[in-house]
Design an enzyme around this catalytic site. Structure first.
Site, PDB file in Angstrom:
ATOM      1  N   TYR A 151      53.162  44.972  39.916  1.00 42.34           N
ATOM      2  CA  TYR A 151      51.756  45.321  40.146  1.00 42.34           C
ATOM      3  C   TYR A 151      51.675  46.545  41.062  1.00 42.34           C
ATOM      4  O   TYR A 151      50.944  47.494  40.778  1.00 42.34           O
ATOM      5  CB  TYR A 151      51.010  44.142  40.769  1.00 42.34           C
ATOM      6  CG  TYR A 151      49.601  44.486  41.202  1.00 42.34           C
ATOM      7  CD1 TYR A 151      48.577  44.579  40.267  1.00 42.34           C
ATOM      8  CD2 TYR A 151      49.303  44.732  42.542  1.00 42.34           C
ATOM      9  CE1 TYR A 151      47.289  44.906  40.657  1.00 42.34           C
ATOM     10  CE2 TYR A 151      48.020  45.061  42.939  1.00 42.34           C
ATOM     11  CZ  TYR A 151      47.020  45.148  41.997  1.00 42.34           C
ATOM     12  OH  TYR A 151      45.735  45.482  42.376  1.00 42.34           O
TER      13      TYR A 151
ATOM     14  N   LYS B 248      50.017  50.377  40.118  1.00 42.43           N
ATOM     15  CA  LYS B 248      48.961  51.044  40.872  1.00 42.43           C
ATOM     16  C   LYS B 248      49.442  52.375  41.448  1.00 42.43           C
ATOM     17  O   LYS B 248      48.665  53.324  41.571  1.00 42.43           O
ATOM     18  CB  LYS B 248      48.439  50.117  41.970  1.00 42.43           C
ATOM     19  CG  LYS B 248      47.698  48.896  41.423  1.00 42.43           C
ATOM     20  CD  LYS B 248      46.506  49.282  40.557  1.00 42.43           C
ATOM     21  CE  LYS B 248      45.663  48.090  40.155  1.00 42.43           C
ATOM     22  NZ  LYS B 248      44.460  48.455  39.382  1.00 42.43           N
TER      23      LYS B 248
ATOM     24  N   SER C  76      44.872  50.699  44.027  1.00 38.74           N
ATOM     25  CA  SER C  76      44.994  49.641  45.040  1.00 38.74           C
ATOM     26  C   SER C  76      45.825  50.140  46.206  1.00 38.74           C
ATOM     27  O   SER C  76      46.687  51.022  46.045  1.00 38.74           O
ATOM     28  CB  SER C  76      45.673  48.408  44.432  1.00 38.74           C
ATOM     29  OG  SER C  76      46.005  47.461  45.427  1.00 38.74           O
TER      30      SER C  76
ATOM     31  N   ASP D  97      38.894  45.235  24.965  1.00 35.24           N
ATOM     32  CA  ASP D  97      40.249  45.085  25.478  1.00 35.24           C
ATOM     33  C   ASP D  97      40.748  46.497  25.756  1.00 35.24           C
ATOM     34  O   ASP D  97      41.024  47.253  24.825  1.00 35.24           O
ATOM     35  CB  ASP D  97      41.130  44.386  24.442  1.00 35.24           C
ATOM     36  CG  ASP D  97      42.593  44.305  24.857  1.00 35.24           C
ATOM     37  OD1 ASP D  97      42.952  44.862  25.917  1.00 35.24           O
ATOM     38  OD2 ASP D  97      43.385  43.699  24.109  1.00 35.24           O
TER      39      ASP D  97
END
Length: 246
Positions: A150, A154, A137, A57
């Site tokens: 999100y 990134k 991303s 993890d």
């Protein structure tokens, strides 16, 4: 054999881009340990690729410490660290994303970069060399609505990459990032909200080259940035996106 003699860790290596990166590294001569939170999947992929595996993890300090120790024990050194593990929240208005989803995105996408650096950078410093690759991303370069947090995570990874590169350069440690466009990975459905031909067509219309990225595309770019061919390249956030960010 562009990575012959190199030892690498690839997080999120059980599927998608991580599996593509691991497969390319192995084909180019590297010894690889893949890490993933899914123990069964990472063991199966390691058996398929012929590499080491560890259930990890990446948002857990103790798990990351154990991962680095395991890799060093298996290989005697670590040359490459790929922070590929990532998650997203489902598309939603920014004020409707749950706190639990927000915390999970930042724990896996951001805190993991801090934790892996905390445990791997001392190893690299001791060796006098090392390469870190953060898989960010296009969402962090050209954000779109409804994936706000999100996107932000990134973008954080891109900034972290540049500041890490500046600070670690005197230690002989290079740090770069990849910014892939969405690809044929388990996360695609989450990005689209629903995986239908209509949603795919709408998304593909935003990519000038007209296709999704593949694990092979990302593996090829990662191989270059982590190889000695890129010995003068650090702090780069490379878009592998078919022109989407233009």
């Amino acid at each position: 054999m562009r990575l012959k003699g190199k030892a690498a860790i690839v997080t999120g290596g059980a599927s998608g881009f991580g599996a593509g990166i691991a497969g390319k590294f192995i084909a180019e001569g590297a010894r690889v340990m893949i890490a993933d939170v899914n123990g069964k999947a990472v063991d199966a992929k390691a058996h398929e690729l012929g590499c080491e595996a560890v259930k990890t993890d990446v948002s857990s300090d103790s798990d990351v410490a154990a991962m680095v120790t395991s890799a060093r024990s298996a290989f005697g050194k670590i040359d490459i660290l790929v922070n590929n593990a990532g998650v997203t929240h489902l598309p939603a208005p920014l004020d409707e994303v749950s706190e639990a989803d927000f915390d999970r995105v930042f724990a896996v996408n951001c805190k993991a970069v801090y934790l892996t650096a905390r445990h791997a950078v001392p190893v690299f410093r001791e060796q006098g060399s090392g390469a870190i690759l953060n898989v960010a991303s296009t969402a962090g370069v050209s954000p779109r609505p409804r994936l706000n947090w999100y996107n932000a995570s990134k973008g954080w990874m891109n900034t972290a990459t540049r500041t890490m590169a500046v600070e670690l350069a005197p230690d002989g440690i290079r740090v770069n990032a990849l910014n892939p466009v969405a690809g044929e990975t388990p996360l695609l459905k989450s990005f689209l909200g629903e995986d239908t031909p209509e949603m795919r067509a709408r998304f593909l219309a935003t990519i000038p080259l007209g296709r999704f990225s593949t694990p092979e595309d990302i593996g090829n770019a990662a191989c270059y940035l982590c190889s000695d061919e890129a010995g003068m390249v650090t702090g780069v956030c490379l878009e592998v996106d078919g022109g989407r960010c233009i």
